[in-house]
Each structure stands twice: as C-alpha cells, then as structure tokens.
Design a protein around this motif. Structure first.
Motif, PDB file in Angstrom:
ATOM      1  N   ALA A 115      20.827  44.801  33.958  1.00 33.81           N
ATOM      2  CA  ALA A 115      22.114  45.281  33.438  1.00 33.81           C
ATOM      3  C   ALA A 115      22.122  46.796  33.451  1.00 33.81           C
ATOM      4  N   ILE A 116      22.833  47.373  34.397  1.00 31.86           N
ATOM      5  CA  ILE A 116      22.989  48.821  34.494  1.00 31.86           C
ATOM      6  C   ILE A 116      24.468  49.122  34.329  1.00 31.86           C
ATOM      7  N   GLN A 117      24.781  49.984  33.390  1.00 38.53           N
ATOM      8  CA  GLN A 117      26.170  50.321  33.132  1.00 38.53           C
ATOM      9  C   GLN A 117      26.691  51.277  34.201  1.00 38.53           C
ATOM     10  N   PRO A 118      27.844  50.952  34.832  1.00 38.20           N
ATOM     11  CA  PRO A 118      28.409  51.886  35.809  1.00 38.20           C
ATOM     12  C   PRO A 118      28.970  53.116  35.112  1.00 38.20           C
ATOM     13  N   THR A 119      29.111  54.195  35.861  1.00 36.85           N
ATOM     14  CA  THR A 119      29.796  55.356  35.328  1.00 36.85           C
ATOM     15  C   THR A 119      31.275  55.000  35.156  1.00 36.85           C
ATOM     16  N   ASP A 120      31.978  55.775  34.359  1.00 40.15           N
ATOM     17  CA  ASP A 120      33.339  55.412  33.933  1.00 40.15           C
ATOM     18  C   ASP A 120      34.296  55.184  35.094  1.00 40.15           C
ATOM     19  N   SER A 121      34.163  55.943  36.176  1.00 39.15           N
ATOM     20  CA  SER A 121      35.159  55.888  37.244  1.00 39.15           C
ATOM     21  C   SER A 121      34.829  54.880  38.335  1.00 39.15           C
ATOM     22  N   PHE A 122      33.724  54.161  38.209  1.00 40.03           N
ATOM     23  CA  PHE A 122      33.260  53.293  39.295  1.00 40.03           C
ATOM     24  C   PHE A 122      33.587  51.840  38.993  1.00 40.03           C
ATOM     25  N   ASP A 123      34.345  51.191  39.913  1.00 39.56           N
ATOM     26  CA  ASP A 123      34.737  49.792  39.706  1.00 39.56           C
ATOM     27  C   ASP A 123      34.622  49.026  41.025  1.00 39.56           C
ATOM     28  N   PRO A 124      33.430  48.524  41.354  1.00 40.46           N
ATOM     29  CA  PRO A 124      33.255  47.825  42.635  1.00 40.46           C
ATOM     30  C   PRO A 124      33.994  46.495  42.710  1.00 40.46           C
ATOM     31  N   SER A 125      34.459  45.972  41.576  1.00 39.02           N
ATOM     32  CA  SER A 125      35.190  44.698  41.611  1.00 39.02           C
ATOM     33  C   SER A 125      36.511  44.829  42.363  1.00 39.02           C
ATOM     34  N   SER A 126      36.988  46.047  42.538  1.00 40.01           N
ATOM     35  CA  SER A 126      38.253  46.263  43.247  1.00 40.01           C
ATOM     36  C   SER A 126      38.065  46.465  44.752  1.00 40.01           C
ATOM     37  N   PHE A 127      36.827  46.429  45.230  1.00 41.31           N
ATOM     38  CA  PHE A 127      36.554  46.717  46.635  1.00 41.31           C
ATOM     39  C   PHE A 127      36.997  45.572  47.550  1.00 41.31           C
ATOM     40  N   ASP A 128      37.449  45.933  48.752  1.00 42.60           N
ATOM     41  CA  ASP A 128      37.829  44.952  49.761  1.00 42.60           C
ATOM     42  C   ASP A 128      36.833  44.871  50.914  1.00 42.60           C
ATOM     43  N   ALA A 129      36.122  45.967  51.189  1.00 43.13           N
ATOM     44  CA  ALA A 129      35.318  46.043  52.415  1.00 43.13           C
ATOM     45  C   ALA A 129      33.826  46.213  52.165  1.00 43.13           C
ATOM     46  N   VAL A 130      33.427  46.378  50.913  1.00 45.28           N
ATOM     47  CA  VAL A 130      32.026  46.636  50.579  1.00 45.28           C
ATOM     48  C   VAL A 130      31.627  45.756  49.392  1.00 45.28           C
ATOM     49  N   LYS A 131      30.435  45.184  49.466  1.00 42.40           N
ATOM     50  CA  LYS A 131      29.870  44.436  48.341  1.00 42.40           C
ATOM     51  C   LYS A 131      28.795  45.273  47.670  1.00 42.40           C
ATOM     52  N   TRP A 132      28.727  45.166  46.343  1.00 45.31           N
ATOM     53  CA  TRP A 132      27.823  45.984  45.532  1.00 45.31           C
ATOM     54  C   TRP A 132      27.012  45.067  44.626  1.00 45.31           C
ATOM     55  N   GLN A 133      25.700  45.254  44.638  1.00 43.80           N
ATOM     56  CA  GLN A 133      24.831  44.469  43.758  1.00 43.80           C
ATOM     57  C   GLN A 133      23.700  45.363  43.270  1.00 43.80           C
ATOM     58  N   LEU A 134      23.293  45.167  42.012  1.00 42.23           N
ATOM     59  CA  LEU A 134      22.179  45.930  41.439  1.00 42.23           C
ATOM     60  C   LEU A 134      21.022  45.000  41.143  1.00 42.23           C
ATOM     61  N   ARG A 135      19.825  45.393  41.603  1.00 43.21           N
ATOM     62  CA  ARG A 135      18.610  44.661  41.273  1.00 43.21           C
ATOM     63  C   ARG A 135      17.506  45.679  41.020  1.00 43.21           C
ATOM     64  N   GLU A 136      16.974  45.676  39.820  1.00 42.59           N
ATOM     65  CA  GLU A 136      15.852  46.521  39.413  1.00 42.59           C
ATOM     66  C   GLU A 136      15.978  47.969  39.888  1.00 42.59           C
ATOM     67  N   HIS A 137      16.968  48.653  39.354  1.00 42.62           N
ATOM     68  CA  HIS A 137      17.214  50.072  39.630  1.00 42.62           C
ATOM     69  C   HIS A 137      17.594  50.339  41.084  1.00 42.62           C
ATOM     70  N   THR A 138      17.940  49.302  41.833  1.00 42.32           N
ATOM     71  CA  THR A 138      18.279  49.456  43.247  1.00 42.32           C
ATOM     72  C   THR A 138      19.700  48.957  43.494  1.00 42.32           C
ATOM     73  N   ALA A 139      20.497  49.791  44.161  1.00 39.89           N
ATOM     74  CA  ALA A 139      21.856  49.397  44.549  1.00 39.89           C
ATOM     75  C   ALA A 139      21.819  48.845  45.966  1.00 39.89           C
ATOM     76  N   ASN A 171      24.996  59.693  40.905  1.00 40.61           N
ATOM     77  CA  ASN A 171      25.352  60.131  39.549  1.00 40.61           C
ATOM     78  C   ASN A 171      24.827  59.233  38.438  1.00 40.61           C
ATOM     79  N   ASN A 172      24.461  57.996  38.756  1.00 39.89           N
ATOM     80  CA  ASN A 172      24.005  57.057  37.729  1.00 39.89           C
ATOM     81  C   ASN A 172      22.492  57.172  37.570  1.00 39.89           C
ATOM     82  N   ARG A 173      22.041  57.620  36.411  1.00 38.58           N
ATOM     83  CA  ARG A 173      20.608  57.859  36.182  1.00 38.58           C
ATOM     84  C   ARG A 173      19.782  56.585  36.235  1.00 38.58           C
ATOM     85  N   GLU A 174      20.416  55.431  36.058  1.00 39.70           N
ATOM     86  CA  GLU A 174      19.677  54.165  36.072  1.00 39.70           C
ATOM     87  C   GLU A 174      19.474  53.614  37.480  1.00 39.70           C
ATOM     88  N   ILE A 175      20.131  54.222  38.468  1.00 38.06           N
ATOM     89  CA  ILE A 175      19.948  53.801  39.860  1.00 38.06           C
ATOM     90  C   ILE A 175      18.982  54.765  40.522  1.00 38.06           C
TER      91      ILE A 175
END
Length: 274
Positions: free
Chosen positions: A6-30, A60-64
């Motif tokens: 569970a890594i919190q995104p920065t305020d302006s980042f919302d990958p759920s709205s993407f049409d052409a790119v998929k985003w997944q986080l696993r152990e500090h890795t995007a 910008n995300n210190r957890e990534i």
C-alpha cells in the motif's frame, strides 16, 4: 514475485483514469505497462500524457524506489501512432503531439529513480527511445530494436540523439540509415541490452533484477543515477562539484546512518528511503 504494497499516490496522480497505460505497485516498484494492444502499443497523445504522469509520480513519490516499463504482449511499443500523426498532419494538434514527445523524453531523462525496460517484443522508433532512456534493458528473445523512419519519409529523434549516445555512432548509423532491425544478439553484443532471456522468463528476470536493486539503499541508487545523468556534456572539472553536492546530500540521510550501523552490527540494513 514481489508482493503488492500500500503506497499512497501523490495528490495529483490518478491512474484509474488512464486509457492507454496500466499502473501497478509491488514492493516499492512501479510497473508501468503501455496498453494499446489494438494499436501495437503505439504512442498517441493520451499515452504520452499518461506515461509522463507515471514517471513524474515515480520521481516525486518517496515510497517508489524503482520503475519497470513494459508493453502489453506481443510488442513493447510500435513507436508513434502514425494514423494519429497523419490525421493531425500540419495542424496545431501535430505540434502538440511533437511537444509531448519531447516532454516525455525529458521527463524520463530527469527521473533519477532506476528504470528497467522489459522488452518483450518489437521496440520501434519512439518506443526504442523509451527503452534507451531506461537504465537496465532486459530483452526477450522475441525482442528487437528498429528505426524504420527512413522507409516512411520521416526522420527520427531517438535514433540520432539517443542511439548514438548508447552505442558507437558508426554502429547506430548502420541501422538508422538502412532501417535494418537490431537483433537481440547484436543488442547484447554492444551492451544495448543487459540480458536476453527466453520470452516466458522475461518478467521473472525483471523481478530478479528489481529484487537485487531493492536490496540497496534507494537514495544511493538515485544519487548515482542523478550524477551520471547530470554530468553528461560536462568536463570533469564541471562535474565534480555536482557529484560532491549529491554525495554529501546522501551522506546526510537516515539511510546512510542505517547502512553504516548495519555494517558495524553485521546485519542487513532496513532502508527507509529518507
């Protein structure tokens, strides 16, 4: 495979709205996946904007601490969406498309977190440029690099600017001027890729490299990459002050103290990324 965290995104980042790119986080890795299979993962305006958002979030995300760039099978990226380019030809939209191409390249260049490219298939034109802006390039036996622009009556940015930086100009121009494909074997021979593996083993190999790098201090990884990127084009006299400033910044971190304590106590360090 690294577990999801569970890594919190920065305020302006919302990958759920993407049409052409998929985003997944696993152990500090995007894990960033170009996903337009109907267009062979070609770069349109939406994908460029979404990739820029992803790499800005990584930076910008210190957890990534690390990013992996891949394409939805069976191709890494077919380059620019030529249908979109033709529809926008000689319009303000075409100028915007070109501006976004430059911005995407620069966004990746200025991302000082390590980037692994998982080259699962064709890595073509601008798609090859994205791979060249990655730090570790892992290649399936089905992969290849290809700059076919001279066959289409157009020129290239990534080829003459990035390929000639990654390998000798003579090797680069041999492929750029003939539109021949660079095979995995030739890519490995000139260090254009780090490793070539059977296609079915590619993502396991990516995870192996990610796990290996995540054992190291994330701020140290970022510092080393930042110095390597920023010193390009500088004399050694110009580069040393930048290298010293970034090194001292890292030495002042909590992780630096943790690393020295762990060495003294003969244990594995617990990195925090701060």
């Amino acid at each position: 495979m690294p577990a999801e965290v569970a890594i919190q995104p920065t305020d302006s980042f919302d990958p759920s709205s993407f049409d052409a790119v998929k985003w997944q986080l696993r152990e500090h890795t995007a894990y960033i996946t170009m996903s337009r299979p109907e267009a062979r993962n070609a770069l349109n305006i939406a994908m460029r904007n979404e990739l820029m958002a992803c790499f800005n979030e990584v930076q910008n995300n210190r957890e990534i601490w690390l990013a992996v760039l891949c394409g939805e099978d069976p191709i890494f990226c077919a380059g620019a969406d030529l249908k979109e380019k033709l529809n926008l030809a000689r319009s303000d939209g075409d100028k915007e498309r070109s501006r976004l191409s430059n911005e995407l390249y620069l966004t990746m260049r200025r991302c000082y977190k390590p980037i692994i490219a998982a080259i699962n298939g064709g890595c073509i034109a601008q798609g090859a440029g994205l791979a060249l802006l990655s730090d570790i390039r892992l290649m399936s036996e089905k992969g290849f690099f290809w700059w076919p622009q001279v066959m289409r009556g157009i020129s290239s940015m990534s080829g003459p600017l990035l390929l000639t930086e990654a390998v000798s100009p003579s090797f680069a121009l041999r492929y750029l001027l003939t539109a021949d494909k660079i095979t995995p074997e030739d890519a490995l021979r000139v260090d254009l890729c780090t490793e070539v593996v059977p296609h079915e083993n590619l993502m396991d190999t990516v995870d192996k490299w990610a796990t290996k790098m995540l054992k190291n201090a994330p701020l140290s990884l970022q510092a080393i990459k930042e110095v390597a990127v920023r010193r390009r084009g500088m004399t050694i006299d110009e580069a040393f002050p930048i290298g010293r400033e970034i090194s001292e910044r890292t030495m002042d971190s909590d992780d630096s103290i943790e690393g020295l304590k762990a060495f003294k106590e003969k244990r594995s360090p617990a990195w925090q990324g701060k």
